[in-house]
Design an enzyme around this catalytic site. Sequence first.
Site, PDB file in Angstrom:
ATOM      1  N   ASP A  44       2.835   1.305   3.579  1.00  0.00           N
ATOM      2  CA  ASP A  44       3.077  -0.097   3.638  1.00  0.00           C
ATOM      3  C   ASP A  44       2.769  -0.507   2.012  1.00  0.00           C
ATOM      4  O   ASP A  44       2.948  -1.775   1.704  1.00  0.00           O
ATOM      5  CB  ASP A  44       2.633  -1.052   4.679  1.00  0.00           C
ATOM      6  CG  ASP A  44       0.876  -0.922   4.568  1.00  0.00           C
ATOM      7  OD1 ASP A  44       0.186  -0.143   3.708  1.00  0.00           O
ATOM      8  OD2 ASP A  44       0.200  -1.348   5.288  1.00  0.00           O
ATOM      9  N   SER A  45       2.270   0.183   1.218  1.00  0.00           N
ATOM     10  CA  SER A  45       2.239  -0.159  -0.091  1.00  0.00           C
ATOM     11  C   SER A  45       3.452  -0.452  -0.611  1.00  0.00           C
ATOM     12  O   SER A  45       3.648  -1.191  -1.899  1.00  0.00           O
ATOM     13  CB  SER A  45       1.552   1.075  -1.052  1.00  0.00           C
ATOM     14  OG  SER A  45       2.377   2.329  -0.724  1.00  0.00           O
ATOM     15  N   ASP A  83       3.889   4.394   8.024  1.00  0.00           N
ATOM     16  CA  ASP A  83       2.716   3.384   8.242  1.00  0.00           C
ATOM     17  C   ASP A  83       2.941   2.371   9.212  1.00  0.00           C
ATOM     18  O   ASP A  83       4.023   1.624   9.169  1.00  0.00           O
ATOM     19  CB  ASP A  83       2.505   2.719   6.774  1.00  0.00           C
ATOM     20  CG  ASP A  83       1.079   2.911   6.396  1.00  0.00           C
ATOM     21  OD1 ASP A  83       0.254   3.277   7.128  1.00  0.00           O
ATOM     22  OD2 ASP A  83       0.979   2.412   5.249  1.00  0.00           O
ATOM     23  N   LYS A 112       0.615   6.435  10.883  1.00  0.00           N
ATOM     24  CA  LYS A 112      -0.669   6.122   9.918  1.00  0.00           C
ATOM     25  C   LYS A 112      -1.186   4.622  10.352  1.00  0.00           C
ATOM     26  O   LYS A 112      -0.291   3.615  10.412  1.00  0.00           O
ATOM     27  CB  LYS A 112      -0.568   6.333   8.641  1.00  0.00           C
ATOM     28  CG  LYS A 112      -2.108   6.175   7.989  1.00  0.00           C
ATOM     29  CD  LYS A 112      -2.156   6.510   6.519  1.00  0.00           C
ATOM     30  CE  LYS A 112      -1.663   5.451   5.801  1.00  0.00           C
ATOM     31  NZ  LYS A 112      -2.269   4.056   5.742  1.00  0.00           N
ATOM     32  N   GLU A 114      -4.734   1.950  10.115  1.00  0.00           N
ATOM     33  CA  GLU A 114      -6.090   1.585   9.607  1.00  0.00           C
ATOM     34  C   GLU A 114      -7.243   1.326  10.282  1.00  0.00           C
ATOM     35  O   GLU A 114      -6.783   0.665  11.516  1.00  0.00           O
ATOM     36  CB  GLU A 114      -5.924   0.453   8.392  1.00  0.00           C
ATOM     37  CG  GLU A 114      -4.937   0.717   7.143  1.00  0.00           C
ATOM     38  CD  GLU A 114      -4.705  -0.430   6.323  1.00  0.00           C
ATOM     39  OE1 GLU A 114      -5.568  -1.216   6.492  1.00  0.00           O
ATOM     40  OE2 GLU A 114      -4.019  -0.378   5.419  1.00  0.00           O
ATOM     41  N   GLU A 180     -10.107   6.026   1.715  1.00  0.00           N
ATOM     42  CA  GLU A 180      -9.733   5.327   0.601  1.00  0.00           C
ATOM     43  C   GLU A 180     -10.714   4.517  -0.110  1.00  0.00           C
ATOM     44  O   GLU A 180     -11.664   3.803   0.509  1.00  0.00           O
ATOM     45  CB  GLU A 180      -8.518   4.281   0.846  1.00  0.00           C
ATOM     46  CG  GLU A 180      -8.060   3.549  -0.292  1.00  0.00           C
ATOM     47  CD  GLU A 180      -6.802   2.821  -0.282  1.00  0.00           C
ATOM     48  OE1 GLU A 180      -5.927   2.787   0.783  1.00  0.00           O
ATOM     49  OE2 GLU A 180      -6.211   2.169  -1.232  1.00  0.00           O
TER      50      GLU A 180
HETATM   51  O1  KIV Z   1       0.340   2.303   2.066  1.00  0.00           O
HETATM   52  C1  KIV Z   1       0.011   3.258   1.369  1.00  0.00           C
HETATM   53  O2  KIV Z   1       0.660   3.674   0.351  1.00  0.00           O
HETATM   54  C2  KIV Z   1      -1.227   3.912   1.626  1.00  0.00           C
HETATM   55  C3  KIV Z   1      -1.717   4.916   0.942  1.00  0.00           C
HETATM   56  C4  KIV Z   1      -2.595   4.370  -0.415  1.00  0.00           C
HETATM   57  C5  KIV Z   1      -2.911   5.941   1.632  1.00  0.00           C
HETATM   58  O3  KIV Z   1      -1.911   3.526   2.867  1.00  0.00           O
END
Ligand code: KIV
Length: 279
Positions: A44-45, A83, A112, A114, A180
């Site tokens: 989600d970056s 994510d 993924k 958090e 992280e």
């Molecule tokens: O969203 C993302 O790109 C991430 C990575 C930095 C691990 O969570």
Amino acid sequence: MRVTILEIQKMKERGERIPMITAYDYTSAQIADRAGVPLILVGDSLGMVVLGHSSTVPVTLDEMLHHIRAVVRGSQRSLVIGDLPFLTYTSVEQAVASAGRVMQEAGSQAVKLEGGAAAAPVIARLVELGIPVMGHIGFTPQSVNQIGTRVQGRQAAAAAQLVADALAVEAAGAFAVVLELIPAELAAAITARLRIPTIGIGAGAGCAGQVQVWHDMLGLYSDFLPRHAKRYASLAEQIGQAVSAYAAEVRDGAFPGPEHSAAMPAEALRAALDQADDR
Ligand code: KIV
């Protein structure tokens, strides 16, 4: 055949370091896949590096699905992890629905999310339903408004909590966990205590693998370069030069050349124009 979570586990057991990279579209996925990167994260970056937000918080599940689909289409061998964005896994029921869409509608092979011990029930249920989960602890960007952007786990109590979180994520059945922005020594100690691989970002060389954000490592994102990012190329500069050269050639008529256009014999053109004039 795509890489499986079993193969990722074996890589950790053999002591092979595991590279992971983010990708957000078809073209970048194709490049990462062909480069032999086993894990592609559609992070989600993308909220920052693709959509221009100041954090990952505004990213929606529909936006994630759009990008994950493109990455799945662009890759054949890499295991694609989608994510789960902010507030899409606040309960087991919601997490199942969100992860289900990421797997079924977008086609990723894993998700993924958090969170440490608090996320364990959600992780356990997803795993029970056959959804491979990668955990993510330490600095968790979706909580930036709560915790700020800083190294986590510097104090003994916070470090002990991170160890407990990592163990809880593993016990819940996650196949790997992102660490992280935590001190390198702590990340190495967590890695040694876990069976599953740790994938570090700003967590030192003692992790089982590393992840970097596509735009950071390629020098595509000029707003900000985190300390933990390494630039392997300066593509924004190169692309800027290429775009300037293109614009200059359009302005001075050097582009397009005859090789970029289709030709028509003069008689055929004359006949066509005569016909058009007769109408
Ligand atoms: O969203 C993302 O790109 C991430 C990575 C930095 C691990 O969570």
